[in-house]
Write a protein that holds these residues in place. Structure first.
Motif, PDB file in Angstrom:
ATOM      1  N   ILE A 166      72.185  56.080  17.268  1.00 51.76           N
ATOM      2  CA  ILE A 166      72.509  56.696  15.900  1.00 51.76           C
ATOM      3  C   ILE A 166      73.726  56.084  15.532  1.00 51.76           C
ATOM      4  O   ILE A 166      73.788  55.966  14.329  1.00 51.76           O
ATOM      5  N   VAL A 167      74.826  55.846  16.554  1.00 51.77           N
ATOM      6  CA  VAL A 167      75.857  55.111  15.900  1.00 51.77           C
ATOM      7  C   VAL A 167      75.695  53.894  15.140  1.00 51.77           C
ATOM      8  O   VAL A 167      76.059  53.581  14.066  1.00 51.77           O
ATOM      9  N   VAL A 168      75.192  53.200  16.191  1.00 55.01           N
ATOM     10  CA  VAL A 168      74.922  51.728  15.804  1.00 55.01           C
ATOM     11  C   VAL A 168      73.832  51.500  14.711  1.00 55.01           C
ATOM     12  O   VAL A 168      74.098  50.833  13.766  1.00 55.01           O
ATOM     13  N   GLY A 169      72.957  52.278  14.661  1.00 54.12           N
ATOM     14  CA  GLY A 169      71.757  51.940  13.799  1.00 54.12           C
ATOM     15  C   GLY A 169      72.451  52.742  12.322  1.00 54.12           C
ATOM     16  O   GLY A 169      72.104  51.942  11.084  1.00 54.12           O
ATOM     17  N   THR A 170      73.073  53.804  12.312  1.00 49.68           N
ATOM     18  CA  THR A 170      73.411  54.528  11.107  1.00 49.68           C
ATOM     19  C   THR A 170      74.562  53.486  10.363  1.00 49.68           C
ATOM     20  O   THR A 170      74.407  53.313   9.124  1.00 49.68           O
ATOM     21  N   VAL A 171      75.467  52.941  11.075  1.00 56.41           N
ATOM     22  CA  VAL A 171      76.659  52.118  10.496  1.00 56.41           C
ATOM     23  C   VAL A 171      76.026  50.960  10.032  1.00 56.41           C
ATOM     24  O   VAL A 171      76.169  50.554   8.790  1.00 56.41           O
ATOM     25  N   ALA A 172      74.988  50.366  10.656  1.00 51.74           N
ATOM     26  CA  ALA A 172      74.252  49.164  10.272  1.00 51.74           C
ATOM     27  C   ALA A 172      73.396  49.376   8.943  1.00 51.74           C
ATOM     28  O   ALA A 172      73.820  48.373   7.897  1.00 51.74           O
ATOM     29  N   VAL A 173      72.857  50.235   9.005  1.00 58.68           N
ATOM     30  CA  VAL A 173      71.903  50.329   7.560  1.00 58.68           C
ATOM     31  C   VAL A 173      72.672  51.108   6.441  1.00 58.68           C
ATOM     32  O   VAL A 173      72.281  50.825   5.230  1.00 58.68           O
ATOM     33  N   THR A 174      73.564  51.517   6.798  1.00 57.14           N
ATOM     34  CA  THR A 174      74.653  52.002   5.571  1.00 57.14           C
ATOM     35  C   THR A 174      75.243  50.736   4.699  1.00 57.14           C
ATOM     36  O   THR A 174      75.278  50.827   3.720  1.00 57.14           O
ATOM     37  N   PHE A 175      75.363  49.852   5.554  1.00 58.94           N
ATOM     38  CA  PHE A 175      75.887  48.437   4.969  1.00 58.94           C
ATOM     39  C   PHE A 175      74.876  47.847   4.138  1.00 58.94           C
ATOM     40  O   PHE A 175      74.873  47.370   3.164  1.00 58.94           O
ATOM     41  N   TRP A 176      73.515  47.881   4.949  1.00 61.38           N
ATOM     42  CA  TRP A 176      72.569  47.276   4.133  1.00 61.38           C
ATOM     43  C   TRP A 176      71.964  47.958   2.721  1.00 61.38           C
ATOM     44  O   TRP A 176      71.853  47.536   1.779  1.00 61.38           O
ATOM     45  N   TYR A 177      72.349  49.214   2.855  1.00 62.52           N
ATOM     46  CA  TYR A 177      71.853  50.199   1.747  1.00 62.52           C
ATOM     47  C   TYR A 177      72.883  49.880   0.638  1.00 62.52           C
ATOM     48  O   TYR A 177      72.564  49.888  -0.569  1.00 62.52           O
ATOM     49  N   THR A 178      74.252  49.886   1.045  1.00 59.89           N
ATOM     50  CA  THR A 178      75.118  49.368  -0.053  1.00 59.89           C
ATOM     51  C   THR A 178      74.858  48.338  -0.712  1.00 59.89           C
ATOM     52  O   THR A 178      74.982  47.938  -1.977  1.00 59.89           O
TER      53      THR A 178
END
Length: 249
Positions: A166-178
């Motif tokens: 959850i930590v790795v995936g959520t942080v990563a996709v947050t940058f992608w979505y921004t």
């Protein structure tokens, strides 16, 4: 009402946590909480114009064709790369994947449509009014990661492994979505499509999330200038939207 008008972002975050986590004692999670919170706070905190702005972002479809290709293609490429590196994934037909994708795009109780109008349609442009995209995304990544943590307990199995994913995936996709949001004129629709594409196949394991993290690092390094300078005007709150004179019927 005055508190909401003076602190719309704080109110949004509090409501999002309260609504989503309120389902946890019943063995569920309110993935639609960001959408509900945005629909409540936008008209109270920013007036009718705030709700109109949110709606326009959600249906902002007039972007160049290659952004649609990236919104779908990047998640597909991540899935394929992770699988090629030895990751595991559910075995489903192409028709099932397509059906899951379409359902996620239109289902307000799902993560794509349930989350993105709130996180990217309301919180992100509001925060980018004062902060750089990099600073905004770093803060949002922490907030959204903490918001998702109850899922680690609800999913069962290896708790530490679930938290790491959850930590790795959520942080990563947050940058992608921004990055996608800011480069498409503040289109929530494109982010909903990207989110739906990412979840259309249930990929398992930390390796899949690590590949997403690599994508995030590449986006920041290659396009660092856009992360450090002020966000485009169409990816922030409109300055002419009233915040102190908002009225509700």
């Amino acid at each position: 009402m005055t508190a909401v008008r003076n602190h719309p972002l704080v109110t949004f975050f509090v409501l999002t946590f309260v609504i989503a986590w309120g389902f946890v004692p019943f063995g569920s999670f309110g993935a639609f909480a960001p959408l509900i919170a945005a629909l409540i706070v936008a008209p109270i905190g920013r007036g009718r114009a705030g709700l109109v702005e949110l709606g326009r972002r959600l249906v902002r479809w007039r972007v160049r064709w290659y952004w649609y290709a990236l919104a779908i293609g990047v998640p597909v490429a991540v899935h394929l790369l992770a699988f090629g590196l030895g990751g595991t994934t559910a075995t489903v037909s192409a028709g099932t994947v397509l059906l899951m994708f379409l359902l996620r795009v239109v289902d307000p109780t799902d993560g794509a449509l349930g989350e993105e109008p709130g996180w990217r349609g309301f919180a992100l442009p509001g925060m980018q009014t004062r902060l750089s995209p990099l600073a905004t995304t770093a803060i949002l990544a922490v907030v959204i990661t903490v918001w998702h943590l109850p899922l680690a307990f609800l999913e069962g199995g290896d708790l530490r492994g679930n938290v790491a994913i959850i930590v790795v995936g959520t942080v990563a996709v947050t940058f992608w979505y921004t990055w996608l949001f800011n480069h498409t004129g503040g289109s929530v629709l494109l982010v909903v499509i990207a989110h739906a594409a990412e979840g259309a196949v249930q990929h398992e394991g930390l390796l899949y999330m690590v590949v997403w993290l690599a994508v995030a690092v590449v986006l920041v390094v290659v396009d660092l200038r856009s992360w450090l300078r002020p966000a485009p005007a169409d990816a922030t709150w409109a300055p002419d939207v009233p915040t102190t004179t908002a009225r509700v019927s």
